[in-house]
Design a protein around this motif. Sequence first.
Motif, PDB file in Angstrom:
ATOM      1  N   HIS A  38     -89.153  61.683  64.837  1.00 32.06           N
ATOM      2  CA  HIS A  38     -88.000  60.786  64.856  1.00 32.06           C
ATOM      3  C   HIS A  38     -88.353  59.507  64.103  1.00 32.06           C
ATOM      4  O   HIS A  38     -89.458  58.990  64.209  1.00 32.06           O
ATOM      5  CB  HIS A  38     -87.605  60.475  66.299  1.00 32.06           C
ATOM      6  N   GLU A  39     -87.399  58.982  63.346  1.00 32.20           N
ATOM      7  CA  GLU A  39     -87.661  57.796  62.528  1.00 32.20           C
ATOM      8  C   GLU A  39     -88.020  56.573  63.371  1.00 32.20           C
ATOM      9  O   GLU A  39     -88.684  55.662  62.899  1.00 32.20           O
ATOM     10  CB  GLU A  39     -86.488  57.488  61.619  1.00 32.20           C
ATOM     11  N   MET A  40     -87.613  56.559  64.630  1.00 35.47           N
ATOM     12  CA  MET A  40     -87.972  55.459  65.519  1.00 35.47           C
ATOM     13  C   MET A  40     -89.491  55.340  65.624  1.00 35.47           C
ATOM     14  O   MET A  40     -90.041  54.246  65.628  1.00 35.47           O
ATOM     15  CB  MET A  40     -87.387  55.705  66.909  1.00 35.47           C
ATOM     16  N   TYR A  41     -90.180  56.472  65.666  1.00 37.31           N
ATOM     17  CA  TYR A  41     -91.633  56.447  65.785  1.00 37.31           C
ATOM     18  C   TYR A  41     -92.306  56.081  64.465  1.00 37.31           C
ATOM     19  O   TYR A  41     -93.412  55.558  64.461  1.00 37.31           O
ATOM     20  CB  TYR A  41     -92.144  57.791  66.295  1.00 37.31           C
ATOM     21  N   LEU A  42     -91.641  56.348  63.374  1.00 36.22           N
ATOM     22  CA  LEU A  42     -92.217  56.013  62.077  1.00 36.22           C
ATOM     23  C   LEU A  42     -92.208  54.511  61.823  1.00 36.22           C
ATOM     24  O   LEU A  42     -93.077  53.982  61.132  1.00 36.22           O
ATOM     25  CB  LEU A  42     -91.462  56.737  60.956  1.00 36.22           C
ATOM     26  N   SER A  43     -91.242  53.804  62.375  1.00 42.11           N
ATOM     27  CA  SER A  43     -91.131  52.365  62.144  1.00 42.11           C
ATOM     28  C   SER A  43     -91.740  51.540  63.269  1.00 42.11           C
ATOM     29  O   SER A  43     -91.634  50.318  63.272  1.00 42.11           O
ATOM     30  CB  SER A  43     -89.663  51.988  61.955  1.00 42.11           C
ATOM     31  N   ARG A  44     -92.407  52.194  64.209  1.00 44.04           N
ATOM     32  CA  ARG A  44     -92.969  51.492  65.361  1.00 44.04           C
ATOM     33  C   ARG A  44     -93.970  50.408  64.965  1.00 44.04           C
ATOM     34  O   ARG A  44     -93.976  49.323  65.520  1.00 44.04           O
ATOM     35  CB  ARG A  44     -93.642  52.485  66.299  1.00 44.04           C
ATOM     36  N   GLU A  45     -94.815  50.697  63.986  1.00 45.31           N
ATOM     37  CA  GLU A  45     -95.832  49.728  63.577  1.00 45.31           C
ATOM     38  C   GLU A  45     -95.216  48.461  62.997  1.00 45.31           C
ATOM     39  O   GLU A  45     -95.705  47.368  63.225  1.00 45.31           O
ATOM     40  CB  GLU A  45     -96.768  50.347  62.548  1.00 45.31           C
ATOM     41  N   ALA A  46     -94.141  48.601  62.248  1.00 40.34           N
ATOM     42  CA  ALA A  46     -93.536  47.447  61.593  1.00 40.34           C
ATOM     43  C   ALA A  46     -92.492  46.755  62.461  1.00 40.34           C
ATOM     44  O   ALA A  46     -92.323  45.545  62.375  1.00 40.34           O
ATOM     45  CB  ALA A  46     -92.896  47.878  60.278  1.00 40.34           C
ATOM     46  N   GLU A  47     -91.802  47.510  63.298  1.00 39.25           N
ATOM     47  CA  GLU A  47     -90.674  46.946  64.027  1.00 39.25           C
ATOM     48  C   GLU A  47     -90.849  46.917  65.542  1.00 39.25           C
ATOM     49  O   GLU A  47     -89.975  46.449  66.242  1.00 39.25           O
ATOM     50  CB  GLU A  47     -89.417  47.774  63.725  1.00 39.25           C
ATOM     51  N   GLY A  48     -91.954  47.390  66.040  1.00 38.51           N
ATOM     52  CA  GLY A  48     -92.119  47.515  67.481  1.00 38.51           C
ATOM     53  C   GLY A  48     -92.410  46.213  68.193  1.00 38.51           C
ATOM     54  O   GLY A  48     -92.748  45.193  67.594  1.00 38.51           O
ATOM     55  N   PHE A  49     -92.275  46.260  69.500  1.00 37.45           N
ATOM     56  CA  PHE A  49     -92.507  45.126  70.389  1.00 37.45           C
ATOM     57  C   PHE A  49     -93.875  44.505  70.142  1.00 37.45           C
ATOM     58  O   PHE A  49     -94.009  43.300  69.984  1.00 37.45           O
ATOM     59  CB  PHE A  49     -92.375  45.630  71.836  1.00 37.45           C
ATOM     60  N   PHE A  50     -94.894  45.342  70.098  1.00 45.46           N
ATOM     61  CA  PHE A  50     -96.258  44.839  69.952  1.00 45.46           C
ATOM     62  C   PHE A  50     -96.460  44.190  68.598  1.00 45.46           C
ATOM     63  O   PHE A  50     -97.010  43.100  68.490  1.00 45.46           O
ATOM     64  CB  PHE A  50     -97.260  45.981  70.146  1.00 45.46           C
ATOM     65  N   SER A  51     -95.985  44.839  67.559  1.00 46.71           N
ATOM     66  CA  SER A  51     -96.172  44.324  66.203  1.00 46.71           C
ATOM     67  C   SER A  51     -95.469  42.995  65.990  1.00 46.71           C
ATOM     68  O   SER A  51     -96.058  42.037  65.496  1.00 46.71           O
ATOM     69  CB  SER A  51     -95.669  45.345  65.185  1.00 46.71           C
ATOM     70  N   ILE A  52     -94.215  42.922  66.356  1.00 43.17           N
ATOM     71  CA  ILE A  52     -93.430  41.718  66.082  1.00 43.17           C
ATOM     72  C   ILE A  52     -93.818  40.573  67.008  1.00 43.17           C
ATOM     73  O   ILE A  52     -94.172  39.488  66.573  1.00 43.17           O
ATOM     74  CB  ILE A  52     -91.921  42.009  66.205  1.00 43.17           C
ATOM     75  N   LEU A  53     -93.759  40.817  68.283  1.00 40.44           N
ATOM     76  CA  LEU A  53     -93.941  39.722  69.229  1.00 40.44           C
ATOM     77  C   LEU A  53     -95.408  39.357  69.428  1.00 40.44           C
ATOM     78  O   LEU A  53     -95.787  38.189  69.293  1.00 40.44           O
ATOM     79  CB  LEU A  53     -93.319  40.097  70.578  1.00 40.44           C
ATOM     80  N   ILE A  54     -96.225  40.324  69.707  1.00 37.00           N
ATOM     81  CA  ILE A  54     -97.614  40.034  70.064  1.00 37.00           C
ATOM     82  C   ILE A  54     -98.440  39.671  68.832  1.00 37.00           C
ATOM     83  O   ILE A  54     -99.012  38.585  68.750  1.00 37.00           O
ATOM     84  CB  ILE A  54     -98.255  41.236  70.795  1.00 37.00           C
ATOM     85  N   GLU A  55     -98.497  40.581  67.866  1.00 41.76           N
ATOM     86  CA  GLU A  55     -99.358  40.348  66.705  1.00 41.76           C
ATOM     87  C   GLU A  55     -98.881  39.205  65.821  1.00 41.76           C
ATOM     88  O   GLU A  55     -99.696  38.469  65.277  1.00 41.76           O
ATOM     89  CB  GLU A  55     -99.487  41.630  65.887  1.00 41.76           C
ATOM     90  N   LYS A  56     -97.599  39.035  65.658  1.00 41.27           N
ATOM     91  CA  LYS A  56     -97.103  38.023  64.727  1.00 41.27           C
ATOM     92  C   LYS A  56     -96.903  36.653  65.363  1.00 41.27           C
ATOM     93  O   LYS A  56     -96.869  35.658  64.660  1.00 41.27           O
ATOM     94  CB  LYS A  56     -95.802  38.490  64.078  1.00 41.27           C
ATOM     95  N   HIS A  57     -96.723  36.594  66.674  1.00 36.30           N
ATOM     96  CA  HIS A  57     -96.404  35.305  67.290  1.00 36.30           C
ATOM     97  C   HIS A  57     -97.402  34.890  68.367  1.00 36.30           C
ATOM     98  O   HIS A  57     -97.996  33.815  68.283  1.00 36.30           O
ATOM     99  CB  HIS A  57     -94.988  35.335  67.870  1.00 36.30           C
ATOM    100  N   LEU A  58     -97.577  35.720  69.378  1.00 34.95           N
ATOM    101  CA  LEU A  58     -98.366  35.306  70.530  1.00 34.95           C
ATOM    102  C   LEU A  58     -99.871  35.287  70.279  1.00 34.95           C
ATOM    103  O   LEU A  58    -100.583  34.507  70.888  1.00 34.95           O
ATOM    104  CB  LEU A  58     -98.047  36.193  71.730  1.00 34.95           C
ATOM    105  N   TRP A  59    -100.347  36.127  69.396  1.00 35.10           N
ATOM    106  CA  TRP A  59    -101.779  36.186  69.122  1.00 35.10           C
ATOM    107  C   TRP A  59    -102.282  34.838  68.596  1.00 35.10           C
ATOM    108  O   TRP A  59    -103.418  34.464  68.845  1.00 35.10           O
ATOM    109  CB  TRP A  59    -102.065  37.294  68.109  1.00 35.10           C
ATOM    110  N   ARG A  60    -101.444  34.144  67.883  1.00 37.70           N
ATOM    111  CA  ARG A  60    -101.827  32.867  67.276  1.00 37.70           C
ATOM    112  C   ARG A  60    -101.763  31.701  68.253  1.00 37.70           C
ATOM    113  O   ARG A  60    -102.403  30.685  68.056  1.00 37.70           O
ATOM    114  CB  ARG A  60    -100.909  32.549  66.095  1.00 37.70           C
TER     115      ARG A  60
END
Length: 110
Positions: A38-60
């Motif tokens: 399913h395409e939802m799983y293909l875009s998980r790395e770029a659009e997922g909860f962990f990628s957007i919120l955690i890695e791009k914002h909270l990690w810093r």
Amino acid sequence: MSLTKKQKCILKLLLLQQVEEEQAIIKYVLSKNKNEVHEMYLSREAEGFFSILIEKHLWRDETKFREFFRLSWDQFNYVLNLVEEDIKTNPSIKIRKPITAAEKLAVTLR
């Protein structure tokens, strides 16, 4: 209580309709490509909860990270090291890029 001819006819039609619907479902399930992802799983790395919120914002931002998880970054990593082997999924033919232990922990803590 016996059924009238009309009731029997309606009952037969309903049963036939149900059988046809079940056959259509079975045909759909059997014809579906089992290796299709399913395409939802293909875009998980770029659009997922962990990628957007955690890695791009909270990690810093340690303060925001602590507010979000109720753990400091060091505590998060400590807990992750304790449970990582138990919650990780190894890649396989069906699951090429499984959800990481850090992602599972983040969702669980939140």
